[in-house]
Design an enzyme around this catalytic site. Sequence first.
Site, short mmCIF file in Angstrom:
data_model
loop_
_atom_site.label_atom_id
_atom_site.label_comp_id
_atom_site.label_asym_id
_atom_site.label_seq_id
_atom_site.Cartn_x
_atom_site.Cartn_y
_atom_site.Cartn_z
NE ARG A 177 41.08 -1.05 -5.40
CZ ARG A 177 41.34 -0.30 -6.46
NH1 ARG A 177 41.98 0.83 -6.33
NH2 ARG A 177 40.96 -0.69 -7.66
NE ARG B 44 44.81 3.67 -0.27
CZ ARG B 44 46.02 3.64 -0.82
NH1 ARG B 44 46.82 4.69 -0.74
NH2 ARG B 44 46.43 2.58 -1.46
CG LEU C 6 36.40 2.65 -0.96
CD1 LEU C 6 35.16 3.36 -0.46
CD2 LEU C 6 36.95 1.69 0.10
CG ASN D 8 33.49 11.14 -2.75
OD1 ASN D 8 34.19 11.30 -1.75
ND2 ASN D 8 33.89 11.50 -3.96
CG HIS E 218 35.25 15.40 -6.70
ND1 HIS E 218 36.43 14.70 -6.60
CD2 HIS E 218 35.37 16.22 -7.77
CE1 HIS E 218 37.24 15.08 -7.57
NE2 HIS E 218 36.62 16.00 -8.30
CG ASP F 196 36.18 11.61 -8.25
OD1 ASP F 196 35.83 11.33 -7.09
OD2 ASP F 196 37.34 11.94 -8.54
CB ALA G 7 30.81 25.70 -1.36
C1 GAR Z 1 37.92 18.11 0.57
O1 GAR Z 1 38.12 19.24 -0.23
C2 GAR Z 1 37.25 17.00 -0.23
O2 GAR Z 1 36.30 17.49 -1.14
C3 GAR Z 1 38.44 16.40 -0.92
O3 GAR Z 1 39.45 16.37 0.03
C4 GAR Z 1 39.26 17.44 0.94
C5 GAR Z 1 39.23 16.88 2.34
O4 GAR Z 1 39.23 17.92 3.27
N1 GAR Z 1 38.13 15.09 -1.41
C6 GAR Z 1 38.69 14.56 -2.49
O5 GAR Z 1 39.52 15.15 -3.16
C7 GAR Z 1 38.24 13.17 -2.82
N2 GAR Z 1 38.80 12.74 -4.05
P1 GAR Z 1 38.80 17.64 4.77
O6 GAR Z 1 39.64 16.47 5.27
O7 GAR Z 1 39.13 18.91 5.48
O8 GAR Z 1 37.33 17.33 4.77
#
Ligand code: GAR
Length: 218
Positions: free
Chosen positions: A67, A93, A95, A109, A111, A147, A175
């Site tokens: 990594r 991934r 980091l 980020n 979430h 997270d 949202a």
């Molecule tokens: C989104 O819902 C984002 O919040 C989530 O992945 C999706 C990506 O959608 N992220 C995670 O789960 C991070 N751990 P997108 O490619 O259409 O933006």
Amino acid sequence: MARLKVGVLISGRGSNLQALIDACAAPDFPAEIALVLSNRADAGGLTRAQEAGIATAVVPHRDFGERPLFDAAIGKVLKEAGIELVCLAGFMRVLGDAFVESWRDRLINIHPSLLPAFPGLHTHERALEAGVRFTGCTVHYVRTAVDDGPIIIQAAVPVLPGDDADLLAERVLTAEHRAYPLALRLIAEGRIKVVGNRALVEGSYAAPAIGLNPPDGP
Ligand code: GAR
């Protein structure tokens, strides 16, 4: 005023990336996306970036044994592009600590839950299982724990009768597409101050009134 140079890291379809691209298209938006980087060559978001005329890079994680080497390769590409803020947008991934520390308070980020509830994966299934009345999304600064980190913006959506994980994901995603551009704008305007584990927002923005969850039917 110079616009904040943003790098967006993706792994998939890139709908949040699209929301950021659309926001940055406004002439008075204080940030610009200078690079979109993916760990997967087949990420749909790369096409979105190319269509918007944004530079792209692919750094396949499988090319790197460990990594820290993958993280270092990403860091090098971001530095060479002059990136000032990194936005993770569906980047799947984790980091490593060294990377996260070297981008401290310059790495955010999104979430798909109201953190600290439901960190990790399968957030919508877990929200339904837990019976929560609201869930939503969180934009936060990244810290070394997954997270975790100072919360910049959260948007809540109700869990409705008849929801399954897909329906809920769709509502949360709508949202997300509002919350992420707002968080980016606030940072680029210099209105976020990190104090301890809090991200304090200076000034105002339009925020809708709070809502009660609806009843469940007959
Ligand atoms: C989104 O819902 C984002 O919040 C989530 O992945 C999706 C990506 O959608 N992220 C995670 O789960 C991070 N751990 P997108 O490619 O259409 O933006």
